[in-house]
Design an enzyme around this catalytic site. Structure first.
Site, PDB file in Angstrom:
ATOM      1  N   HIS A  46       0.753  -1.755  -0.200  1.00  0.00           N
ATOM      2  CA  HIS A  46       0.458  -0.289   0.317  1.00  0.00           C
ATOM      3  C   HIS A  46       0.960   1.167  -0.174  1.00  0.00           C
ATOM      4  O   HIS A  46       1.239   1.446   0.970  1.00  0.00           O
ATOM      5  CB  HIS A  46      -0.956   0.449   1.386  1.00  0.00           C
ATOM      6  CG  HIS A  46      -1.996   0.747   1.471  1.00  0.00           C
ATOM      7  ND1 HIS A  46      -1.798   1.654   2.179  1.00  0.00           N
ATOM      8  CD2 HIS A  46      -3.049   1.369   0.549  1.00  0.00           C
ATOM      9  CE1 HIS A  46      -2.987   2.828   2.529  1.00  0.00           C
ATOM     10  NE2 HIS A  46      -3.815   2.938   1.490  1.00  0.00           N
ATOM     11  N   GLU A  73       0.880  -1.007  -4.750  1.00  0.00           N
ATOM     12  CA  GLU A  73      -0.056   0.049  -5.114  1.00  0.00           C
ATOM     13  C   GLU A  73       0.153   1.330  -5.661  1.00  0.00           C
ATOM     14  O   GLU A  73       1.265   1.961  -4.538  1.00  0.00           O
ATOM     15  CB  GLU A  73      -0.540  -0.301  -3.653  1.00  0.00           C
ATOM     16  CG  GLU A  73      -2.850   0.239  -3.457  1.00  0.00           C
ATOM     17  CD  GLU A  73      -2.713   1.768  -3.231  1.00  0.00           C
ATOM     18  OE1 GLU A  73      -4.115   1.885  -3.111  1.00  0.00           O
ATOM     19  OE2 GLU A  73      -1.969   2.081  -2.474  1.00  0.00           O
ATOM     20  N   ASP A  75      -1.819   5.896  -5.764  1.00  0.00           N
ATOM     21  CA  ASP A  75      -2.839   6.730  -6.133  1.00  0.00           C
ATOM     22  C   ASP A  75      -3.114   7.082  -7.475  1.00  0.00           C
ATOM     23  O   ASP A  75      -1.757   8.352  -7.328  1.00  0.00           O
ATOM     24  CB  ASP A  75      -3.440   7.614  -5.336  1.00  0.00           C
ATOM     25  CG  ASP A  75      -3.689   6.375  -3.232  1.00  0.00           C
ATOM     26  OD1 ASP A  75      -4.382   5.699  -3.216  1.00  0.00           O
ATOM     27  OD2 ASP A  75      -2.661   6.460  -2.819  1.00  0.00           O
ATOM     28  N   HIS A  88      -1.338  10.123  -3.095  1.00  0.00           N
ATOM     29  CA  HIS A  88      -2.494   9.569  -1.843  1.00  0.00           C
ATOM     30  C   HIS A  88      -3.908  10.798  -2.162  1.00  0.00           C
ATOM     31  O   HIS A  88      -4.639  10.934  -2.385  1.00  0.00           O
ATOM     32  CB  HIS A  88      -1.969   8.896  -0.947  1.00  0.00           C
ATOM     33  CG  HIS A  88      -3.847   8.700  -0.072  1.00  0.00           C
ATOM     34  ND1 HIS A  88      -4.290   9.427   0.744  1.00  0.00           N
ATOM     35  CD2 HIS A  88      -4.901   7.399   0.132  1.00  0.00           C
ATOM     36  CE1 HIS A  88      -5.805   9.184   1.147  1.00  0.00           C
ATOM     37  NE2 HIS A  88      -5.851   7.804   1.115  1.00  0.00           N
ATOM     38  N   GLU A 167      -4.980   2.917  -8.341  1.00  0.00           N
ATOM     39  CA  GLU A 167      -6.360   3.607  -8.022  1.00  0.00           C
ATOM     40  C   GLU A 167      -6.550   4.719  -8.666  1.00  0.00           C
ATOM     41  O   GLU A 167      -5.622   5.697  -8.570  1.00  0.00           O
ATOM     42  CB  GLU A 167      -6.152   3.587  -6.592  1.00  0.00           C
ATOM     43  CG  GLU A 167      -7.675   4.205  -6.032  1.00  0.00           C
ATOM     44  CD  GLU A 167      -7.477   4.337  -5.155  1.00  0.00           C
ATOM     45  OE1 GLU A 167      -7.180   3.884  -3.666  1.00  0.00           O
ATOM     46  OE2 GLU A 167      -8.862   5.248  -3.973  1.00  0.00           O
TER      47      GLU A 167
HETATM   48  O1  G3P Z   1      -6.992   1.516  -2.761  1.00  0.00           O
HETATM   49  C1  G3P Z   1      -7.038   0.863  -1.134  1.00  0.00           C
HETATM   50  C2  G3P Z   1      -6.994   1.694  -0.280  1.00  0.00           C
HETATM   51  O2  G3P Z   1      -6.047   2.488  -0.450  1.00  0.00           O
HETATM   52  C3  G3P Z   1      -7.476   2.403  -0.231  1.00  0.00           C
HETATM   53  O3  G3P Z   1      -7.824   3.364   0.776  1.00  0.00           O
HETATM   54  O4  G3P Z   1      -8.086   5.704   1.176  1.00  0.00           O
HETATM   55  O5  G3P Z   1      -5.335   3.915   1.237  1.00  0.00           O
HETATM   56  O6  G3P Z   1      -6.433   4.919  -1.065  1.00  0.00           O
HETATM   57  P1  G3P Z   1      -6.555   5.116   0.503  1.00  0.00           P
HETATM   58 CA    CA Z   2      -5.321   3.250  -2.351  1.00  0.00          CA
END
Ligand code: G3P
Ligand code: CA
Length: 366
Positions: A46, A73, A75, A88, A167
């Protein structure tokens, strides 16, 4: 058999059970994952290995790659001059020195800055201040990364090439970002001309926004997609519309833990939407044992995971860092975990990294 031998046998069996992977097998999700070419259970780093290095930076992604995470992962957002970047928050205040570099523009969204402007920011020093016990002088001055640079990090390894788990963050702020993403992934050879994920690559797209899922499916029908789940604004209708009230002394985590979808039918509606719009799975939130600012609604209850699996969808739960919670969500039926601590999750899955976090960081120059 003597009683001494019986005792020895029982002890050996107990030890074996204690060290065997604790979640039930076979999981219906395992077959679904296999059919979709998705590692099971999946280790989704993440924002990179963001417990040990500043999130979404080169240090964080290199560490996640070298630990052996299945996915990096990120954003996805877009700069004013059209560059795809990883960040993020929709503004720059928490993770950069925007307040010093552009004080009069510090509240502006990322979309108001050019890539050249973002490159002047320090995206590492905030981590050293927030987490002094994990601080490193070399983190100071780390830069915001483009998608291209994260692809480079994923590709430039002779050993384990991780996948990307991208994402679309706040996609309503970036009209057309799904199309831009498709163009970039095709240009970089991660998606072939006929729309398949290129051989030897792992790629998953994710979003909280139903419109964005529809668009991702329109442009990248053959790429696995995950609909992230939430209760409340922008998500499922809640059972209670009681707003969070900090004056009661309740923590946000405790408030979220009480939030539930209005009923089973509401939960099922979201799963059906995901399925009908090309998702391979869902990304539910988790309520964490220790609370904290990543502890949300418990959307990974066994009945929810069973319903999701019964509809042919996978479950990748966010964002879990503690072995107690790894065990809990895997026993409830999850198929993979978003974690800031890829090193810990790999240990839990009995795939420990061959080098320590400290060794890798040193080797990578941090
Ligand atoms: O994308 C999964 C998780 O990352 C969702 O929460 O707010 O960390 O993007 P966030
Ligand atoms: Ca995310």
């Amino acid at each position: 058999m003597s009683s001494w031998h019986k005792t020895l046998l029982i002890s050996a069996l107990s030890l074996a059970l204690a060290t065997t992977t604790v979640y039930a097998a076979p999981s219906p999700g395992e077959a679904l994952a296999k059919a979709a070419g998705i590692p099971w259970p999946a280790v989704i780093a993440h924002r990179g290995a963001s417990f040990d290095a500043p999130e979404s930076t080169r240090a964080s992604y290199l560490l996640a790659r070298e630990l052996g995470a299945d996915y990096l992962e990120m954003d996805l957002q877009r700069t004013r001059d059209g560059q795809l970047i990883a960040l993020h928050d929709t503004n720059l205040k928490r993770t950069t020195d925007i307040g010093q570099k552009f004080p009069e523009r510090k509240d502006q969204p990322v979309s108001q800055f050019t890539l050249a402007e973002l490159r002047t920011l320090d995206a590492g020093s905030w981590f050293n201040q927030a987490y002094p016990q994990r601080a490193r002088a070399s983190y100071a001055g780390l830069k915001i990364l483009t998608l291209d640079e994260i692809i480079d990090i994923a590709e430039q390894t002779p050993q384990h090439r991780p996948g990307l788990y991208i994402e679309t963050k706040a996609p309503q702020l970036f009209p057309g970002i799904e199309k831009d993403l498709h163009a970039k992934l095709q240009q970089r050879g991660w998606i072939t001309a006929n729309g398949d994920v290129a051989s030897g690559h792992h790629l998953i797209l994710q979003t909280f926004e139903r419109n964005s899922l529809t668009l991702l499916d329109q442009y990248m029908h053959k790429v696995p997609k995950i609909l992230l789940l939430w209760v409340g604004e922008g998500g499922m209708e809640p059972a209670s519309d009681k707003a969070f009230d900090a004056t009661t002394g309740q923590t946000k985590a405790a408030y979220y833990a009480q939030q539930q979808p209005k009923d089973h039918a509401e939960f099922e509606r979201w799963i059906d939407f995901a399925k009908a719009n090309g998702a391979a799975g869902t990304g539910p939130s988790a309520a964490l044992t220790q609370g904290g600012d990543q502890s949300y609604m418990d959307l990974v209850q066994p009945w929810m995971n069973k319903l999701t699996h019964d509809k042919g969808l996978l479950v990748h739960v966010y964002t879990v860092d503690d072995p107690v919670d790894y065990k809990k969500v895997m026993e409830a039926g999850a198929d993979g975990i978003f974690t800031n601590r890829a090193s810990e999750l790999l240990k839990f899955y009995k795939r420990p990294a061959t080098r320590s976090v400290a060794e890798i960081l040193k080797e990578q120059g941090y």
